[in-house]
Design a protein around this motif. Structure first.
Motif, PDB file in Angstrom:
ATOM      1  N   TYR A 148      23.910 -41.075  44.381  1.00  0.00           N
ATOM      2  CA  TYR A 148      22.506 -41.130  43.982  1.00  0.00           C
ATOM      3  C   TYR A 148      21.807 -42.409  44.430  1.00  0.00           C
ATOM      4  O   TYR A 148      20.701 -42.368  44.954  1.00  0.00           O
ATOM      5  CB  TYR A 148      22.362 -41.002  42.465  1.00  0.00           C
ATOM      6  CG  TYR A 148      23.045 -39.818  41.855  1.00  0.00           C
ATOM      7  CD1 TYR A 148      22.824 -38.525  42.327  1.00  0.00           C
ATOM      8  CD2 TYR A 148      23.926 -39.980  40.787  1.00  0.00           C
ATOM      9  CE1 TYR A 148      23.449 -37.434  41.744  1.00  0.00           C
ATOM     10  CE2 TYR A 148      24.546 -38.892  40.202  1.00  0.00           C
ATOM     11  CZ  TYR A 148      24.314 -37.625  40.681  1.00  0.00           C
ATOM     12  OH  TYR A 148      24.934 -36.550  40.111  1.00  0.00           O
ATOM     13  N   LEU A 149      22.432 -43.537  44.195  1.00  0.00           N
ATOM     14  CA  LEU A 149      21.812 -44.817  44.514  1.00  0.00           C
ATOM     15  C   LEU A 149      21.641 -44.980  46.021  1.00  0.00           C
ATOM     16  O   LEU A 149      20.550 -45.300  46.503  1.00  0.00           O
ATOM     17  CB  LEU A 149      22.674 -45.950  43.941  1.00  0.00           C
ATOM     18  CG  LEU A 149      22.049 -47.315  43.802  1.00  0.00           C
ATOM     19  CD1 LEU A 149      20.799 -47.272  42.931  1.00  0.00           C
ATOM     20  CD2 LEU A 149      23.060 -48.287  43.197  1.00  0.00           C
ATOM     21  N   ARG A 150      22.680 -44.750  46.769  1.00  0.00           N
ATOM     22  CA  ARG A 150      22.600 -44.849  48.233  1.00  0.00           C
ATOM     23  C   ARG A 150      21.606 -43.831  48.799  1.00  0.00           C
ATOM     24  O   ARG A 150      20.845 -44.150  49.714  1.00  0.00           O
ATOM     25  CB  ARG A 150      23.974 -44.656  48.860  1.00  0.00           C
ATOM     26  CG  ARG A 150      24.897 -45.854  48.655  1.00  0.00           C
ATOM     27  CD  ARG A 150      26.279 -45.578  49.258  1.00  0.00           C
ATOM     28  NE  ARG A 150      27.191 -46.690  49.059  1.00  0.00           N
ATOM     29  CZ  ARG A 150      27.335 -47.697  49.909  1.00  0.00           C
ATOM     30  NH1 ARG A 150      26.629 -47.742  51.028  1.00  0.00           N
ATOM     31  NH2 ARG A 150      28.194 -48.668  49.655  1.00  0.00           N
ATOM     32  N   ASP A 151      21.611 -42.616  48.256  1.00  0.00           N
ATOM     33  CA  ASP A 151      20.669 -41.595  48.731  1.00  0.00           C
ATOM     34  C   ASP A 151      19.220 -42.017  48.462  1.00  0.00           C
ATOM     35  O   ASP A 151      18.343 -41.805  49.300  1.00  0.00           O
ATOM     36  CB  ASP A 151      20.945 -40.246  48.073  1.00  0.00           C
ATOM     37  CG  ASP A 151      22.237 -39.605  48.561  1.00  0.00           C
ATOM     38  OD1 ASP A 151      22.824 -40.081  49.558  1.00  0.00           O
ATOM     39  OD2 ASP A 151      22.672 -38.624  47.918  1.00  0.00           O
ATOM     40  N   ALA A 152      18.980 -42.619  47.301  1.00  0.00           N
ATOM     41  CA  ALA A 152      17.631 -43.101  46.973  1.00  0.00           C
ATOM     42  C   ALA A 152      17.230 -44.217  47.935  1.00  0.00           C
ATOM     43  O   ALA A 152      16.105 -44.220  48.457  1.00  0.00           O
ATOM     44  CB  ALA A 152      17.576 -43.581  45.527  1.00  0.00           C
ATOM     45  N   PHE A 153      18.122 -45.164  48.183  1.00  0.00           N
ATOM     46  CA  PHE A 153      17.825 -46.250  49.108  1.00  0.00           C
ATOM     47  C   PHE A 153      17.532 -45.711  50.505  1.00  0.00           C
ATOM     48  O   PHE A 153      16.558 -46.101  51.140  1.00  0.00           O
ATOM     49  CB  PHE A 153      18.983 -47.246  49.191  1.00  0.00           C
ATOM     50  CG  PHE A 153      19.227 -48.080  47.959  1.00  0.00           C
ATOM     51  CD1 PHE A 153      18.302 -48.162  46.927  1.00  0.00           C
ATOM     52  CD2 PHE A 153      20.402 -48.788  47.835  1.00  0.00           C
ATOM     53  CE1 PHE A 153      18.544 -48.943  45.803  1.00  0.00           C
ATOM     54  CE2 PHE A 153      20.664 -49.572  46.726  1.00  0.00           C
ATOM     55  CZ  PHE A 153      19.729 -49.650  45.715  1.00  0.00           C
ATOM     56  N   ASP A 178      10.215 -49.007  44.628  1.00  0.00           N
ATOM     57  CA  ASP A 178       9.843 -49.138  46.036  1.00  0.00           C
ATOM     58  C   ASP A 178       9.097 -50.455  46.271  1.00  0.00           C
ATOM     59  O   ASP A 178       8.990 -51.288  45.356  1.00  0.00           O
ATOM     60  CB  ASP A 178       9.028 -47.922  46.504  1.00  0.00           C
ATOM     61  CG  ASP A 178       7.680 -47.769  45.792  1.00  0.00           C
ATOM     62  OD1 ASP A 178       7.182 -48.733  45.157  1.00  0.00           O
ATOM     63  OD2 ASP A 178       7.111 -46.664  45.877  1.00  0.00           O
ATOM     64  N   ASN A 179       8.585 -50.633  47.460  1.00  0.00           N
ATOM     65  CA  ASN A 179       7.910 -51.876  47.837  1.00  0.00           C
ATOM     66  C   ASN A 179       6.685 -52.178  46.977  1.00  0.00           C
ATOM     67  O   ASN A 179       6.313 -53.332  46.799  1.00  0.00           O
ATOM     68  CB  ASN A 179       7.518 -51.807  49.321  1.00  0.00           C
ATOM     69  CG  ASN A 179       7.201 -53.162  49.880  1.00  0.00           C
ATOM     70  OD1 ASN A 179       7.982 -54.089  49.745  1.00  0.00           O
ATOM     71  ND2 ASN A 179       6.052 -53.283  50.510  1.00  0.00           N
ATOM     72  N   ASP A 180       6.056 -51.145  46.437  1.00  0.00           N
ATOM     73  CA  ASP A 180       4.907 -51.320  45.540  1.00  0.00           C
ATOM     74  C   ASP A 180       5.343 -51.463  44.090  1.00  0.00           C
ATOM     75  O   ASP A 180       4.510 -51.511  43.196  1.00  0.00           O
ATOM     76  CB  ASP A 180       3.943 -50.143  45.685  1.00  0.00           C
ATOM     77  CG  ASP A 180       3.335 -50.073  47.074  1.00  0.00           C
ATOM     78  OD1 ASP A 180       3.029 -51.141  47.645  1.00  0.00           O
ATOM     79  OD2 ASP A 180       3.184 -48.947  47.594  1.00  0.00           O
ATOM     80  N   LYS A 200      18.737 -54.780  54.803  1.00  0.00           N
ATOM     81  CA  LYS A 200      17.636 -53.805  54.913  1.00  0.00           C
ATOM     82  C   LYS A 200      16.527 -54.094  53.909  1.00  0.00           C
ATOM     83  O   LYS A 200      15.576 -53.323  53.791  1.00  0.00           O
ATOM     84  CB  LYS A 200      18.177 -52.389  54.719  1.00  0.00           C
ATOM     85  CG  LYS A 200      19.189 -52.007  55.786  1.00  0.00           C
ATOM     86  CD  LYS A 200      19.799 -50.653  55.494  1.00  0.00           C
ATOM     87  CE  LYS A 200      20.865 -50.337  56.537  1.00  0.00           C
ATOM     88  NZ  LYS A 200      21.512 -49.047  56.268  1.00  0.00           N
ATOM     89  N   GLY A 201      16.666 -55.178  53.145  1.00  0.00           N
ATOM     90  CA  GLY A 201      15.626 -55.550  52.190  1.00  0.00           C
ATOM     91  C   GLY A 201      15.801 -54.964  50.805  1.00  0.00           C
ATOM     92  O   GLY A 201      14.847 -54.872  50.039  1.00  0.00           O
ATOM     93  N   VAL A 202      17.024 -54.589  50.452  1.00  0.00           N
ATOM     94  CA  VAL A 202      17.308 -54.035  49.130  1.00  0.00           C
ATOM     95  C   VAL A 202      17.935 -55.126  48.273  1.00  0.00           C
ATOM     96  O   VAL A 202      18.812 -55.857  48.729  1.00  0.00           O
ATOM     97  CB  VAL A 202      18.261 -52.829  49.234  1.00  0.00           C
ATOM     98  CG1 VAL A 202      18.667 -52.333  47.853  1.00  0.00           C
ATOM     99  CG2 VAL A 202      17.616 -51.707  50.039  1.00  0.00           C
ATOM    100  N   LEU A 246      13.831 -52.746  45.054  1.00  0.00           N
ATOM    101  CA  LEU A 246      14.421 -53.510  43.964  1.00  0.00           C
ATOM    102  C   LEU A 246      15.126 -52.531  43.031  1.00  0.00           C
ATOM    103  O   LEU A 246      14.507 -51.563  42.570  1.00  0.00           O
ATOM    104  CB  LEU A 246      13.332 -54.275  43.217  1.00  0.00           C
ATOM    105  CG  LEU A 246      13.775 -55.332  42.236  1.00  0.00           C
ATOM    106  CD1 LEU A 246      14.565 -56.429  42.915  1.00  0.00           C
ATOM    107  CD2 LEU A 246      12.559 -55.919  41.526  1.00  0.00           C
ATOM    108  N   ALA A 247      16.408 -52.765  42.786  1.00  0.00           N
ATOM    109  CA  ALA A 247      17.192 -51.905  41.895  1.00  0.00           C
ATOM    110  C   ALA A 247      17.634 -52.727  40.693  1.00  0.00           C
ATOM    111  O   ALA A 247      18.531 -53.557  40.803  1.00  0.00           O
ATOM    112  CB  ALA A 247      18.398 -51.334  42.629  1.00  0.00           C
TER     113      ALA A 247
END
Length: 178
Positions: A147-152, A122-124, A62-64, A33-34
């Motif tokens: 940054y955002l894509r790298d984090a995902f 993250d998922n948690d 991908k669940g983002v 979740l962003a």
């Protein structure tokens, strides 16, 4: 105080431009979740707007989930009001929820200071990345760090983001004056 990497997401209950109320629990099936603090008038948001739409498009399967939250006061910034939010989301074909934080309570709870400012969970629902979407608001051609894509990508691979925090760059959140 800004929410720190390692802390848990704070619940919210906000109206969306889609006419529905949204809360953190509505997205429990999403792997990532962003949340981004956002608005209509800021040139930084406008510069990154299409890239964020593309990120949501590229990562949705991908669940983002990206969620934009506008907390700006609207007396001095009338184009940030709810009707203008609805119009902007429709005109620009937002593929993510756009929510209104009229009381600014959610923005204050997260410690948001800029638009845009990303908080990636993250998922948690543990904060794993905080900051800017990439290193150039000027032009997609000038981006050297995503940054955002790298984090995902890292989180989807079960790894830590390579850079968990970057300075958010953008307009200041426009707070209500008392």
């Amino acid at each position: 105080m800004t929410l720190s990497v390692g802390q848990t997401a704070i619940d919210f209950h906000l109206p969306g431009v889609d006419g529905k109320a949204h809360s953190l629990g509505d997205y429990k099936e999403k792997r990532i979740l962003a949340l981004t603090f956002w608005c209509n008038h800021c040139p930084y948001v406008q510069a990154w707007e299409q890239r964020v739409i593309e990120v949501q498009r590229d990562y949705a399967a991908k669940g983002v989930q990206v969620i934009a939250i506008n907390a700006n006061e609207t007396i001095n910034f009338p184009t940030d009001d709810f009707p203008h939010m609805v119009e902007r989301a429709q005109d620009n074909r937002y593929n993510f929820p756009y929510l209104r934080d009229e009381t600014q309570g959610v923005a204050r709870a997260y410690g948001a200071s800029r638009t845009p400012e990303f908080f990636v969970f993250d998922n948690d629902r543990v904060l794993r990345y905080h900051g800017a979407p990439d290193d150039s608001h000027e032009s997609p051609a000038k981006v050297t760090k995503r940054y955002l894509r790298d984090a995902f990508d890292a989180l989807l691979a079960g790894k830590d983001p390579p850079m968990p925090e970057t300075p958010p760059k953008g307009c200041s959140v426009k707070w209500h004056t008392k």
